[in-house]
Design a protein around this motif. Structure first.
Motif, mmCIF file in Angstrom:
data_model
loop_
_atom_site.group_PDB
_atom_site.id
_atom_site.type_symbol
_atom_site.label_atom_id
_atom_site.label_comp_id
_atom_site.label_asym_id
_atom_site.label_seq_id
_atom_site.Cartn_x
_atom_site.Cartn_y
_atom_site.Cartn_z
ATOM 1 N N GLY A 24 0.826 -1.197 0.000
ATOM 2 C CA GLY A 24 0.000 0.000 0.000
ATOM 3 C C GLY A 24 0.859 1.246 0.000
ATOM 4 N N THR A 25 0.191 2.379 0.123
ATOM 5 C CA THR A 25 0.886 3.659 0.080
ATOM 6 C C THR A 25 1.007 4.263 1.472
ATOM 7 O OG1 THR A 25 -1.170 4.840 -0.369
ATOM 8 C CG2 THR A 25 0.135 4.173 -2.275
ATOM 9 N N GLN A 26 2.052 5.044 1.634
ATOM 10 C CA GLN A 26 2.286 5.754 2.879
ATOM 11 C C GLN A 26 2.754 7.152 2.508
ATOM 12 O OE1 GLN A 26 4.458 3.368 5.626
ATOM 13 N NE2 GLN A 26 5.149 5.112 6.814
ATOM 14 N N VAL A 76 13.852 12.828 -5.207
ATOM 15 C CA VAL A 76 13.593 11.785 -4.214
ATOM 16 C C VAL A 76 13.755 10.439 -4.914
ATOM 17 C CG1 VAL A 76 11.944 10.952 -2.505
ATOM 18 C CG2 VAL A 76 11.902 13.354 -3.170
ATOM 19 N N PHE A 77 14.590 9.545 -4.324
ATOM 20 C CA PHE A 77 14.892 8.266 -4.956
ATOM 21 C C PHE A 77 14.709 7.125 -3.961
ATOM 22 C CE2 PHE A 77 18.023 4.934 -6.053
ATOM 23 C CZ PHE A 77 17.520 4.578 -7.289
ATOM 24 N N CYS A 78 13.883 6.151 -4.315
ATOM 25 C CA CYS A 78 13.646 4.961 -3.493
ATOM 26 C C CYS A 78 14.693 3.914 -3.874
ATOM 27 C CB CYS A 78 12.228 4.434 -3.728
ATOM 28 S SG CYS A 78 11.841 2.975 -2.752
ATOM 29 N N GLN A 79 15.492 3.469 -2.911
ATOM 30 C CA GLN A 79 16.617 2.585 -3.175
ATOM 31 C C GLN A 79 16.231 1.099 -3.115
ATOM 32 O OE1 GLN A 79 19.013 4.583 -0.072
ATOM 33 N NE2 GLN A 79 20.461 5.025 -1.721
ATOM 34 N N HIS A 80 15.116 0.766 -3.750
ATOM 35 C CA HIS A 80 14.631 -0.620 -3.708
ATOM 36 C C HIS A 80 14.006 -1.004 -5.043
ATOM 37 C CE1 HIS A 80 15.340 -0.778 0.602
ATOM 38 N NE2 HIS A 80 14.894 0.474 0.610
ATOM 39 N N SER A 137 11.387 -3.224 -5.165
ATOM 40 C CA SER A 137 10.030 -3.717 -4.933
ATOM 41 C C SER A 137 9.175 -2.694 -4.179
ATOM 42 C CB SER A 137 10.060 -5.059 -4.201
ATOM 43 O OG SER A 137 10.787 -4.953 -2.996
ATOM 44 N N ALA A 138 9.559 -1.438 -4.312
ATOM 45 C CA ALA A 138 8.782 -0.315 -3.780
ATOM 46 C C ALA A 138 9.070 0.871 -4.691
ATOM 47 C CB ALA A 138 9.168 0.007 -2.338
ATOM 48 N N SER A 139 8.145 1.815 -4.732
ATOM 49 C CA SER A 139 8.336 2.955 -5.626
ATOM 50 C C SER A 139 7.771 4.214 -4.990
ATOM 51 C CB SER A 139 7.675 2.685 -6.983
ATOM 52 O OG SER A 139 6.299 2.433 -6.834
ATOM 53 N N LEU A 140 7.867 5.303 -5.730
ATOM 54 C CA LEU A 140 7.354 6.592 -5.278
ATOM 55 C C LEU A 140 6.200 7.012 -6.158
ATOM 56 C CD1 LEU A 140 10.786 8.292 -4.695
ATOM 57 C CD2 LEU A 140 9.248 7.403 -2.942
ATOM 58 N N LEU A 141 5.333 7.809 -5.595
ATOM 59 C CA LEU A 141 4.115 8.195 -6.280
ATOM 60 C C LEU A 141 3.799 9.647 -5.947
ATOM 61 C CD1 LEU A 141 1.603 6.947 -7.800
ATOM 62 C CD2 LEU A 141 0.705 6.395 -5.548
ATOM 63 N N LEU A 142 3.513 10.427 -6.957
ATOM 64 C CA LEU A 142 2.987 11.780 -6.778
ATOM 65 C C LEU A 142 1.511 11.667 -7.109
ATOM 66 C CD1 LEU A 142 3.457 14.816 -6.309
ATOM 67 C CD2 LEU A 142 3.876 15.002 -8.753
ATOM 68 N N CYS A 143 0.672 11.886 -6.110
ATOM 69 C CA CYS A 143 -0.741 11.550 -6.278
ATOM 70 C C CYS A 143 -1.600 12.449 -5.403
ATOM 71 C CB CYS A 143 -0.914 10.087 -5.861
ATOM 72 S SG CYS A 143 -2.500 9.384 -6.225
ATOM 73 N N GLU A 144 -2.899 12.370 -5.641
ATOM 74 C CA GLU A 144 -3.854 13.082 -4.790
ATOM 75 C C GLU A 144 -3.723 12.581 -3.358
ATOM 76 O OE1 GLU A 144 -8.601 13.280 -3.959
ATOM 77 O OE2 GLU A 144 -7.992 13.312 -6.059
ATOM 78 N N LEU A 200 5.254 6.794 -0.588
ATOM 79 C CA LEU A 200 6.030 5.576 -0.813
ATOM 80 C C LEU A 200 5.004 4.488 -1.084
ATOM 81 C CD1 LEU A 200 8.641 3.876 -0.732
ATOM 82 C CD2 LEU A 200 8.201 3.565 1.722
ATOM 83 N N TRP A 201 5.217 3.732 -2.159
ATOM 84 C CA TRP A 201 4.272 2.671 -2.527
ATOM 85 C C TRP A 201 4.953 1.329 -2.320
ATOM 86 C CZ3 TRP A 201 1.382 2.627 -7.913
ATOM 87 C CH2 TRP A 201 0.291 1.768 -7.830
ATOM 88 N N GLU A 202 4.584 0.648 -1.251
ATOM 89 C CA GLU A 202 5.110 -0.682 -0.957
ATOM 90 C C GLU A 202 4.400 -1.693 -1.844
ATOM 91 O OE1 GLU A 202 7.176 -3.502 -0.092
ATOM 92 O OE2 GLU A 202 7.588 -1.987 1.451
#
Length: 137
Positions: free
Chosen positions: A15-17, A39-43, A45-52, A119-121
Motif C-alpha cells: 500500500g501507500t504511505q 527523491v529516490f527509493c533505493q529498492h 520492490s517499492a516505488s514513489l508516487l505523486l498523487c492526490e 512511498l508505494w510498498e
C-alpha cells in the motif's frame, strides 16, 4: 548548493504511505529557498508516487488497478524466490517510478493543492525502505 539526506520508512504491508511531511522537513532543514528536490527509493520492490492526497480512495483504487494488471502468483512468472508477490513487486516498481523530482519554492515543495508524495510498498509484508533525498539550489 547540494544538500542530501536519507529517509528511512517502515512499511507494514502493501500500500501507500504519505511522506510529504517528511520530505518537506528535509527541505526546510536545508534552508534552500528555490531549487529542485529529487527523491529516490533505493529498492526494486517499492516505488514513489505523486498523487492526490485528499481522498484515500485514490490510492486504494490504484492498488486495485495494479493488482488486476500484475496479479500475485501469476503462473507466467518464474522469479518467486521470496514468494508469490516477488516478481509482481518488481514489475509494479518498473511500471510506477523509483524517483520523483519536485520544485522547491519559498523553502517548501511546490506541490499543487491536492498533491502528495507517497512511498508505494509493493510487497505483501512490511519492509524498511531507504529513500535518498537530494536538494539542489
Amino acid at each position: 548548493m547540494v544538500f542530501q539526506r536519507s529517509l528511512v520508512v517502515a512499511t507494514s504491508c502493501r500500500g501507500t504511505q504519505e511522506i510529504t511531511h517528511d520530505i518537506n522537513q528535509i527541505v526546510q532543514a536545508s534552508a534552500i529557498d528555490k531549487g529542485l528536490c529529487q527523491v529516490f527509493c533505493q529498492h526494486t520492490s517499492a516505488s514513489l508516487l505523486l498523487c492526490e492526497n485528499a481522498d484515500p480512495d485514490v490510492q486504494r483504487d490504484l492498488g486495485v488497478f495494479m493488482q488486476h494488471l500484475v496479479p500475485d502468483g501469476d503462473p507466467r512468472f518464474i522469479h518467486t524466490m521470496e514468494g508469490i508477490d516477488d516478481m509482481p513487486a518488481h514489475i509494479r516498481t518498473v511500471l510506477s517510478n523509483p524517483n520523483l523530482s519536485v520544485p522547491i519554492s519559498n523553502g517548501r515543495l511546490a506541490l499543487g493543492t491536492w498533491q502528495g508524495l507517497f512511498l508505494w510498498e509493493h510487497r505483501l509484508s512490511g519492509h524498511t525502505r531507504n529513500i535518498c533525498v537530494t536538494l539542489v539550489s
